[in-house]
Write a protein that holds these residues in place. Structure first.
Motif, PDB file in Angstrom:
ATOM      1  N   ALA A 157      25.659 -15.409  27.857  1.00 37.84           N
ATOM      2  CA  ALA A 157      26.762 -14.728  27.179  1.00 37.84           C
ATOM      3  C   ALA A 157      27.837 -15.756  26.846  1.00 37.84           C
ATOM      4  O   ALA A 157      27.894 -16.821  27.465  1.00 37.84           O
ATOM      5  CB  ALA A 157      27.330 -13.631  28.069  1.00 37.84           C
ATOM      6  N   SER A 183      15.041  -8.868  23.474  1.00 35.62           N
ATOM      7  CA  SER A 183      16.056  -9.459  24.352  1.00 35.62           C
ATOM      8  C   SER A 183      16.649 -10.742  23.753  1.00 35.62           C
ATOM      9  O   SER A 183      17.830 -11.010  23.936  1.00 35.62           O
ATOM     10  CB  SER A 183      15.465  -9.742  25.736  1.00 35.62           C
ATOM     11  N   ALA A 202      19.120  -9.756  21.127  1.00 41.20           N
ATOM     12  CA  ALA A 202      20.328  -9.235  21.790  1.00 41.20           C
ATOM     13  C   ALA A 202      21.217 -10.378  22.260  1.00 41.20           C
ATOM     14  O   ALA A 202      22.449 -10.301  22.165  1.00 41.20           O
ATOM     15  CB  ALA A 202      19.945  -8.331  22.960  1.00 41.20           C
ATOM     16  N   THR A 203      20.613 -11.455  22.742  1.00 38.31           N
ATOM     17  CA  THR A 203      21.393 -12.629  23.146  1.00 38.31           C
ATOM     18  C   THR A 203      22.097 -13.236  21.945  1.00 38.31           C
ATOM     19  O   THR A 203      23.287 -13.565  22.015  1.00 38.31           O
ATOM     20  CB  THR A 203      20.483 -13.682  23.818  1.00 38.31           C
ATOM     21  N   TYR A 235      23.026 -11.753  19.283  1.00 31.95           N
ATOM     22  CA  TYR A 235      24.096 -10.826  18.911  1.00 31.95           C
ATOM     23  C   TYR A 235      25.315 -10.987  19.815  1.00 31.95           C
ATOM     24  O   TYR A 235      26.450 -10.920  19.347  1.00 31.95           O
ATOM     25  CB  TYR A 235      23.578  -9.389  18.957  1.00 31.95           C
ATOM     26  N   ARG A 236      25.097 -11.235  21.104  1.00 30.91           N
ATOM     27  CA  ARG A 236      26.225 -11.449  22.017  1.00 30.91           C
ATOM     28  C   ARG A 236      27.067 -12.647  21.605  1.00 30.91           C
ATOM     29  O   ARG A 236      28.266 -12.685  21.864  1.00 30.91           O
ATOM     30  CB  ARG A 236      25.733 -11.633  23.458  1.00 30.91           C
ATOM     31  N   PHE A 237      26.444 -13.631  20.967  1.00 27.68           N
ATOM     32  CA  PHE A 237      27.159 -14.827  20.532  1.00 27.68           C
ATOM     33  C   PHE A 237      27.705 -14.709  19.104  1.00 27.68           C
ATOM     34  O   PHE A 237      28.301 -15.650  18.595  1.00 27.68           O
ATOM     35  CB  PHE A 237      26.273 -16.065  20.662  1.00 27.68           C
ATOM     36  N   ARG A 270      29.999  -9.705  13.556  1.00 28.76           N
ATOM     37  CA  ARG A 270      29.525  -8.357  13.913  1.00 28.76           C
ATOM     38  C   ARG A 270      30.046  -7.304  12.946  1.00 28.76           C
ATOM     39  O   ARG A 270      29.339  -6.342  12.618  1.00 28.76           O
ATOM     40  CB  ARG A 270      29.958  -7.993  15.326  1.00 28.76           C
ATOM     41  N   LEU A 317      23.908  -3.753  16.878  1.00 36.26           N
ATOM     42  CA  LEU A 317      22.736  -4.519  17.290  1.00 36.26           C
ATOM     43  C   LEU A 317      21.459  -4.081  16.571  1.00 36.26           C
ATOM     44  O   LEU A 317      20.672  -4.922  16.139  1.00 36.26           O
ATOM     45  CB  LEU A 317      22.550  -4.442  18.812  1.00 36.26           C
ATOM     46  N   MET A 355      31.722 -19.040  19.017  1.00 34.89           N
ATOM     47  CA  MET A 355      30.818 -17.969  18.613  1.00 34.89           C
ATOM     48  C   MET A 355      30.358 -18.218  17.179  1.00 34.89           C
ATOM     49  O   MET A 355      31.013 -18.935  16.413  1.00 34.89           O
ATOM     50  CB  MET A 355      31.501 -16.610  18.741  1.00 34.89           C
TER      51      MET A 355
END
Length: 145
Positions: A16, A43, A46-47, A49-51, A57, A63, A128
């Motif tokens: 994260a 997964s 998803a990682t 997307y977290r960054f 976003r 997501l 990011m």
């Protein structure tokens, strides 16, 4: 380069954004997550997307939409076999790095990763991803004998 290789093999499923991550680390985490994406759970996506920065976003959506965008628009990023990095260029709170991803069939495609250090909000001080720009086929694309 050794830093990037070691981070790419780390467990990216729990990675994260963090103030301690340098921009090179962020790109390595993202590339590792894309390489090891589990198609059943996504997964890795998803990682990634977290960054994604809050601005990123806002333009890509939630997501599920982000995941579909990668699967349909950039499938060669997923489960690539090798990554080749150019040196990171950092100026103030902006960073840019080209990464060349090799597919199992020998094609190579490049992507420019544009990052910024966030100011304010919950991600203050964290690097990011603002955008990923397709660069097209790389010099090492094609069939080799």
């Amino acid at each position: 380069m050794a830093l990037q290789a070691s981070l790419a093999t780390a467990d990216t499923a729990i990675a994260a954004p963090d103030r301690e991550h340098a921009p090179e680390q962020v790109v390595s985490i993202i590339i590792g997550a894309l390489q090891s994406n589990d198609p059943a759970s996504d997964s890795g996506i998803a990682t990634v997307y977290r960054f994604a920065s809050p601005a990123n976003r806002a333009s890509t959506g939630p997501l599920a939409r982000f995941s579909n965008m990668i699967k349909r628009g950039f499938p060669d990023m997923l489960n690539h076999v090798r990554a080749r990095y150019t040196p990171m260029q950092v100026q103030d709170d902006q960073a840019l790095q080209a990464v060349w991803l090799s597919t199992p069939d020998g094609r190579e495609n490049g992507y420019g990763f544009q990052l910024s250090r966030q100011r304010g909000g919950e991600f203050d001080g964290m690097w990011m991803t603002d955008a990923v720009i397709p660069l097209g086929p790389g010099a090492q694309s094609g069939i080799r004998i």
